[in-house]
Design a protein around this motif. Structure first.
Motif, PDB file in Angstrom:
ATOM      1  N   ASP A 131      28.241  52.134 -25.118  1.00 19.77           N
ATOM      2  CA  ASP A 131      29.525  51.737 -24.529  1.00 19.77           C
ATOM      3  C   ASP A 131      29.509  50.289 -24.031  1.00 19.77           C
ATOM      4  OD1 ASP A 131      27.995  51.819 -22.212  1.00 19.77           O
ATOM      5  OD2 ASP A 131      29.209  53.362 -21.221  1.00 19.77           O
ATOM      6  N   ASP A 132      28.456  49.540 -24.386  1.00 18.07           N
ATOM      7  CA  ASP A 132      28.288  48.121 -24.006  1.00 18.07           C
ATOM      8  C   ASP A 132      28.201  47.905 -22.497  1.00 18.07           C
ATOM      9  OD1 ASP A 132      28.168  47.071 -26.621  1.00 18.07           O
ATOM     10  OD2 ASP A 132      30.352  47.141 -26.760  1.00 18.07           O
ATOM     11  N   SER A 133      27.837  48.935 -21.726  1.00 21.80           N
ATOM     12  CA  SER A 133      27.711  48.777 -20.277  1.00 21.80           C
ATOM     13  C   SER A 133      26.450  48.007 -19.899  1.00 21.80           C
ATOM     14  CB  SER A 133      27.735  50.140 -19.583  1.00 21.80           C
ATOM     15  OG  SER A 133      26.647  50.951 -20.030  1.00 21.80           O
ATOM     16  N   PHE A 134      25.478  47.928 -20.789  1.00 24.96           N
ATOM     17  CA  PHE A 134      24.306  47.088 -20.590  1.00 24.96           C
ATOM     18  C   PHE A 134      23.789  46.645 -21.946  1.00 24.96           C
ATOM     19  CE2 PHE A 134      22.725  51.474 -20.635  1.00 24.96           C
ATOM     20  CZ  PHE A 134      21.660  51.418 -21.528  1.00 24.96           C
ATOM     21  N   GLY A 135      23.076  45.529 -21.933  1.00 23.48           N
ATOM     22  CA  GLY A 135      22.503  45.010 -23.164  1.00 23.48           C
ATOM     23  C   GLY A 135      21.483  43.932 -22.860  1.00 23.48           C
ATOM     24  N   SER A 136      20.387  43.973 -23.568  1.00 27.86           N
ATOM     25  CA  SER A 136      19.290  43.037 -23.333  1.00 27.86           C
ATOM     26  C   SER A 136      19.455  41.722 -24.067  1.00 27.86           C
ATOM     27  CB  SER A 136      17.978  43.668 -23.787  1.00 27.86           C
ATOM     28  OG  SER A 136      18.002  43.868 -25.205  1.00 27.86           O
ATOM     29  N   GLY A 137      20.281  41.678 -25.105  1.00 28.18           N
ATOM     30  CA  GLY A 137      20.239  40.525 -25.998  1.00 28.18           C
ATOM     31  C   GLY A 137      18.977  40.651 -26.844  1.00 28.18           C
ATOM     32  N   THR A 138      18.650  39.630 -27.592  1.00 30.26           N
ATOM     33  CA  THR A 138      17.482  39.676 -28.469  1.00 30.26           C
ATOM     34  C   THR A 138      16.203  39.598 -27.641  1.00 30.26           C
ATOM     35  OG1 THR A 138      18.711  38.641 -30.252  1.00 30.26           O
ATOM     36  CG2 THR A 138      16.317  38.564 -30.404  1.00 30.26           C
ATOM     37  N   MET A 139      15.307  40.566 -27.870  1.00 32.34           N
ATOM     38  CA  MET A 139      14.016  40.602 -27.171  1.00 32.34           C
ATOM     39  C   MET A 139      12.893  40.331 -28.171  1.00 32.34           C
ATOM     40  SD  MET A 139      14.547  43.975 -24.740  1.00 32.34           S
ATOM     41  CE  MET A 139      12.950  43.823 -23.937  1.00 32.34           C
ATOM     42  N   ALA A 140      11.939  39.520 -27.759  1.00 35.76           N
ATOM     43  CA  ALA A 140      10.750  39.238 -28.562  1.00 35.76           C
ATOM     44  C   ALA A 140       9.562  39.980 -27.959  1.00 35.76           C
ATOM     45  CB  ALA A 140      10.481  37.737 -28.588  1.00 35.76           C
ATOM     46  N   ALA A 141       8.456  39.996 -28.661  1.00 30.17           N
ATOM     47  CA  ALA A 141       7.241  40.671 -28.188  1.00 30.17           C
ATOM     48  C   ALA A 141       6.890  40.204 -26.780  1.00 30.17           C
ATOM     49  CB  ALA A 141       6.093  40.391 -29.145  1.00 30.17           C
ATOM     50  N   GLY A 142       6.625  41.171 -25.897  1.00 28.67           N
ATOM     51  CA  GLY A 142       6.230  40.876 -24.526  1.00 28.67           C
ATOM     52  C   GLY A 142       7.380  40.797 -23.538  1.00 28.67           C
ATOM     53  N   ASP A 143       8.626  40.738 -24.020  1.00 32.16           N
ATOM     54  CA  ASP A 143       9.779  40.654 -23.131  1.00 32.16           C
ATOM     55  C   ASP A 143      10.045  41.996 -22.447  1.00 32.16           C
ATOM     56  OD1 ASP A 143      10.168  38.042 -23.915  1.00 32.16           O
ATOM     57  OD2 ASP A 143      11.823  38.499 -25.262  1.00 32.16           O
ATOM     58  N   THR A 144      10.711  41.929 -21.295  1.00 30.24           N
ATOM     59  CA  THR A 144      11.112  43.128 -20.567  1.00 30.24           C
ATOM     60  C   THR A 144      12.595  43.036 -20.236  1.00 30.24           C
ATOM     61  OG1 THR A 144      10.586  42.207 -18.397  1.00 30.24           O
ATOM     62  CG2 THR A 144       8.833  43.429 -19.520  1.00 30.24           C
ATOM     63  N   PHE A 145      13.190  44.202 -20.015  1.00 26.60           N
ATOM     64  CA  PHE A 145      14.599  44.294 -19.636  1.00 26.60           C
ATOM     65  C   PHE A 145      14.729  45.519 -18.754  1.00 26.60           C
ATOM     66  CE2 PHE A 145      18.772  46.283 -20.699  1.00 26.60           C
ATOM     67  CZ  PHE A 145      19.594  45.326 -20.134  1.00 26.60           C
ATOM     68  N   GLU A 146      15.490  45.407 -17.672  1.00 22.35           N
ATOM     69  CA  GLU A 146      15.641  46.572 -16.797  1.00 22.35           C
ATOM     70  C   GLU A 146      17.073  46.768 -16.349  1.00 22.35           C
ATOM     71  OE1 GLU A 146      14.377  45.050 -12.382  1.00 22.35           O
ATOM     72  OE2 GLU A 146      12.780  45.691 -13.710  1.00 22.35           O
ATOM     73  N   VAL A 147      17.377  48.036 -16.103  1.00 16.74           N
ATOM     74  CA  VAL A 147      18.704  48.436 -15.630  1.00 16.74           C
ATOM     75  C   VAL A 147      18.511  49.490 -14.552  1.00 16.74           C
ATOM     76  CG1 VAL A 147      20.891  49.555 -16.248  1.00 16.74           C
ATOM     77  CG2 VAL A 147      19.786  48.016 -17.886  1.00 16.74           C
ATOM     78  N   THR A 148      19.243  49.360 -13.456  1.00 18.17           N
ATOM     79  CA  THR A 148      19.260  50.380 -12.409  1.00 18.17           C
ATOM     80  C   THR A 148      20.496  51.243 -12.638  1.00 18.17           C
ATOM     81  OG1 THR A 148      18.122  48.927 -10.872  1.00 18.17           O
ATOM     82  CG2 THR A 148      19.319  50.808  -9.927  1.00 18.17           C
ATOM     83  N   PHE A 149      20.276  52.549 -12.751  1.00 16.18           N
ATOM     84  CA  PHE A 149      21.349  53.498 -13.028  1.00 16.18           C
ATOM     85  C   PHE A 149      21.756  54.186 -11.731  1.00 16.18           C
ATOM     86  CE2 PHE A 149      19.200  52.880 -17.025  1.00 16.18           C
ATOM     87  CZ  PHE A 149      20.253  52.784 -17.927  1.00 16.18           C
ATOM     88  N   ASP A 150      22.972  53.889 -11.254  1.00 14.19           N
ATOM     89  CA  ASP A 150      23.444  54.419  -9.983  1.00 14.19           C
ATOM     90  C   ASP A 150      24.308  55.671 -10.119  1.00 14.19           C
ATOM     91  OD1 ASP A 150      22.195  52.422  -8.417  1.00 14.19           O
ATOM     92  OD2 ASP A 150      23.816  51.040  -8.913  1.00 14.19           O
ATOM     93  N   GLU A 151      25.034  55.811 -11.228  1.00 15.12           N
ATOM     94  CA  GLU A 151      25.967  56.917 -11.398  1.00 15.12           C
ATOM     95  C   GLU A 151      25.400  57.979 -12.339  1.00 15.12           C
ATOM     96  OE1 GLU A 151      28.897  57.205  -9.771  1.00 15.12           O
ATOM     97  OE2 GLU A 151      28.388  55.336  -8.742  1.00 15.12           O
ATOM     98  N   PRO A 152      25.510  59.265 -11.967  1.00 14.36           N
ATOM     99  CA  PRO A 152      25.074  60.332 -12.878  1.00 14.36           C
ATOM    100  C   PRO A 152      25.853  60.276 -14.194  1.00 14.36           C
ATOM    101  CG  PRO A 152      25.438  61.195 -10.667  1.00 14.36           C
ATOM    102  CD  PRO A 152      25.975  59.786 -10.682  1.00 14.36           C
ATOM    103  N   GLY A 153      25.180  60.652 -15.266  1.00 14.34           N
ATOM    104  CA  GLY A 153      25.814  60.674 -16.579  1.00 14.34           C
ATOM    105  C   GLY A 153      24.781  60.452 -17.671  1.00 14.34           C
ATOM    106  N   THR A 154      25.258  60.377 -18.895  1.00 13.04           N
ATOM    107  CA  THR A 154      24.397  60.173 -20.057  1.00 13.04           C
ATOM    108  C   THR A 154      24.710  58.819 -20.661  1.00 13.04           C
ATOM    109  OG1 THR A 154      24.371  62.538 -20.458  1.00 13.04           O
ATOM    110  CG2 THR A 154      23.701  61.126 -22.280  1.00 13.04           C
ATOM    111  N   HIS A 155      23.670  58.050 -20.951  1.00 10.29           N
ATOM    112  CA  HIS A 155      23.821  56.684 -21.451  1.00 10.29           C
ATOM    113  C   HIS A 155      23.027  56.509 -22.743  1.00 10.29           C
ATOM    114  CE1 HIS A 155      25.555  55.607 -17.559  1.00 10.29           C
ATOM    115  NE2 HIS A 155      24.611  56.371 -17.038  1.00 10.29           N
ATOM    116  N   PRO A 156      23.651  56.770 -23.908  1.00 11.53           N
ATOM    117  CA  PRO A 156      22.963  56.535 -25.177  1.00 11.53           C
ATOM    118  C   PRO A 156      22.886  55.026 -25.455  1.00 11.53           C
ATOM    119  CG  PRO A 156      25.139  57.461 -25.561  1.00 11.53           C
ATOM    120  CD  PRO A 156      24.955  57.380 -24.080  1.00 11.53           C
ATOM    121  N   TYR A 157      21.801  54.606 -26.124  1.00  9.93           N
ATOM    122  CA  TYR A 157      21.637  53.191 -26.452  1.00  9.93           C
ATOM    123  C   TYR A 157      20.950  53.054 -27.805  1.00  9.93           C
ATOM    124  CZ  TYR A 157      16.872  53.900 -24.705  1.00  9.93           C
ATOM    125  OH  TYR A 157      15.588  54.358 -24.514  1.00  9.93           O
TER     126      TYR A 157
END
Length: 157
Positions: A116-142
């Protein structure tokens, strides 16, 4: 001399073919080009000690900075590509307020993009990290935008 639109198109196709051959010869054909929408995505940074060689196409994708180092607590998901393209684990359940950190342990570019485009890392290369804090209950496919079979789900309870 007049150049017709057809001649111009033929020349463009020839140039594109030549570029593809050069990229394939360099081994770059296995790696996807930068996400054209990356300008609206958070920036992903490589560790200072081991910055990977930059792909010129990836350098062109300027993205805002919102990516942090992995959290000391929370859930981690690895991005892998040695034996197929996978998120590991692919399905994760977390409590509301918990942070999920994706760690790129593969060798080619990937993304982490919510369906649903609610989060996105952009292009990640080897060794990169990305994090998201999920505050609302629900299911988030990616998905990885480059490898559509590379899918996962975050379920927040």
């Amino acid at each position: 001399m007049t150049i017709t639109p057809r001649a111009r198109r033929t020349a463009s196709l020839a140039a594109a073919s030549a570029c593809a051959l050069v990229l394939a010869a360099c081994g770059a054909g296995d790696e996807p080009l930068a996400d054209p929408d990356a300008a609206t995505q958070p920036e992903v940074t490589a560790p200072e000690s081991e910055a990977p060689d930059e792909d010129p196409a990836e350098e062109a994708a300027d993205a805002p900075a919102d990516v942090d180092e992995p959290a000391s607590s929370g859930t981690q998901v690895a991005l892998l590509d040695d034996d197929g393209f996978v998120f590991s684990p692919s399905d994760v359940t977390v409590a509301a307020g918990e942070t999920v950190t994706w760690v790129h342990e593969g060798r080619i570019s990937h993304t982490v993009t919510a369906d649903d485009d609610s989060f996105g890392s952009g292009t990640m290369a080897a060794g990169d990290t990305f994090e998201v804090t999920f505050d609302e209950p629900g299911t988030h496919p990616y998905v990885c935008d480059f490898h559509g079979s590379m899918r996962g789900t975050i379920t927040v309870s």
